[in-house]
Design an enzyme around this catalytic site. Sequence first.
Site, PDB file in Angstrom:
ATOM      1  N   SER A 194       0.867  -1.315   0.052  1.00 30.33           N
ATOM      2  CA  SER A 194       0.081  -0.065  -0.012  1.00 30.33           C
ATOM      3  C   SER A 194       0.929   1.364   0.055  1.00 30.33           C
ATOM      4  O   SER A 194       1.801   1.315   0.754  1.00 30.33           O
ATOM      5  CB  SER A 194      -0.979  -0.112   1.221  1.00 30.33           C
ATOM      6  N   LYS A 230     -13.270  -5.195   2.800  1.00 26.40           N
ATOM      7  CA  LYS A 230     -14.032  -4.014   2.619  1.00 26.40           C
ATOM      8  C   LYS A 230     -15.751  -4.397   3.052  1.00 26.40           C
ATOM      9  O   LYS A 230     -16.284  -3.449   3.327  1.00 26.40           O
ATOM     10  CB  LYS A 230     -14.158  -3.490   1.291  1.00 26.40           C
ATOM     11  N   GLU A 270     -24.674   6.893   2.945  1.00 19.88           N
ATOM     12  CA  GLU A 270     -25.507   6.225   1.707  1.00 19.88           C
ATOM     13  C   GLU A 270     -24.958   5.531   0.630  1.00 19.88           C
ATOM     14  O   GLU A 270     -25.342   4.312   0.493  1.00 19.88           O
ATOM     15  CB  GLU A 270     -26.184   7.422   1.051  1.00 19.88           C
ATOM     16  N   ASP A 327     -13.965   4.992  -3.019  1.00 18.33           N
ATOM     17  CA  ASP A 327     -13.378   4.858  -4.194  1.00 18.33           C
ATOM     18  C   ASP A 327     -14.146   5.310  -5.428  1.00 18.33           C
ATOM     19  O   ASP A 327     -13.503   5.797  -6.343  1.00 18.33           O
ATOM     20  CB  ASP A 327     -13.540   3.118  -4.238  1.00 18.33           C
ATOM     21  N   ALA A 368     -17.725  -5.986 -13.211  1.00 21.14           N
ATOM     22  CA  ALA A 368     -18.867  -6.004 -12.577  1.00 21.14           C
ATOM     23  C   ALA A 368     -18.580  -6.241 -11.222  1.00 21.14           C
ATOM     24  O   ALA A 368     -19.578  -7.048 -10.484  1.00 21.14           O
ATOM     25  CB  ALA A 368     -20.114  -6.625 -12.963  1.00 21.14           C
ATOM     26  N   GLY A 369     -17.375  -6.109 -10.691  1.00 18.05           N
ATOM     27  CA  GLY A 369     -16.738  -6.376  -9.389  1.00 18.05           C
ATOM     28  C   GLY A 369     -17.225  -5.176  -8.362  1.00 18.05           C
ATOM     29  O   GLY A 369     -18.026  -4.303  -8.773  1.00 18.05           O
ATOM     30  N   ILE A 416      -8.799   1.804 -13.822  1.00 12.19           N
ATOM     31  CA  ILE A 416      -8.727   2.155 -12.319  1.00 12.19           C
ATOM     32  C   ILE A 416      -7.427   1.451 -11.807  1.00 12.19           C
ATOM     33  O   ILE A 416      -6.794   1.702 -10.710  1.00 12.19           O
ATOM     34  CB  ILE A 416      -9.858   1.497 -11.432  1.00 12.19           C
ATOM     35  N   GLN A 449      -9.161   9.360  -3.873  1.00 12.37           N
ATOM     36  CA  GLN A 449     -10.104   8.414  -2.654  1.00 12.37           C
ATOM     37  C   GLN A 449      -9.502   8.607  -1.463  1.00 12.37           C
ATOM     38  O   GLN A 449     -10.127   8.736  -0.454  1.00 12.37           O
ATOM     39  CB  GLN A 449     -10.089   7.085  -3.195  1.00 12.37           C
TER      40      GLN A 449
END
Length: 276
Positions: free
Chosen positions: A15, A66, A78, A103, A129-130, A217, A247
Amino acid sequence: MKKWFAVIGDPIAQSKSPEMHNAWYEEENVDAAYIPVHVKHEHLQQAVASFKLLGASGWNVTIPHKQTIIPFLDELDELAAKMGAVNTVVRTAEGKLKGYNTDGPGFVKALEQVIGTNKRDAPILLIGAGGAARGIAFALQLIGYSDITIANRTVENAQQITDEMNEGQAISLQQAEQNLAAFQIFIQTTPAGMTTGDFALPFSLEKFPASAIAADIVYNPLMTPFLQAAEQKGATIVNGLGMFVHQGAIAYEYWLGHYPNTNAMIARLTAQLGGK
């Protein structure tokens, strides 16, 4: 009293968040520290309790926690609730732990930093679609983008996201490949192209429109095969580093009340990663 923040994950050594946040603290003379903490799945609940006991002001959450961290938090905002995923935890003034997901909003900020805000009616193809695609789709929708198509190897997974959004459509990667000219903005959210993964394209870009906008990304490497191929077609390129920095900056703002210098950080990390 010195504030402290962290990022938790498994693994965590890769990271760049500690370097980024600590550089911002130094730049802005904030009396704070940000540390990486390696947390195994079976120790997550204990880690959250320990952070609360030891007075952490907040922390970031990365793979694989996550989703699984949610039962240990007091509330969600939200977007995090819609996504079912949290990447930022804030300790509120009342001592509660509130989960956010920065994100998707971080991606939108990075995208609009390059292309501006006047393309919100442009047709978008979201590839994958993850969890990342899910966050980006909801964030795009919240800010006003409405023409979103999601392409995925398993169409049902894409359909699930569009059903929850109550708009957009889901198609296969093969359908997307044959109809690339119908889109103006392409957002690649799969692991394809990562240095540590499959260095490949999600599908052929033979029919890619020259005037398109191509975003990925992935930020290591800065120029993925998808971006390289799109650039050769004449597309405007948006690499994944801006999303990573923004982010983090949104999390920083949640914790400390103001937005840090993202332009300097993007330039710094771009140089480290061998970009211009």
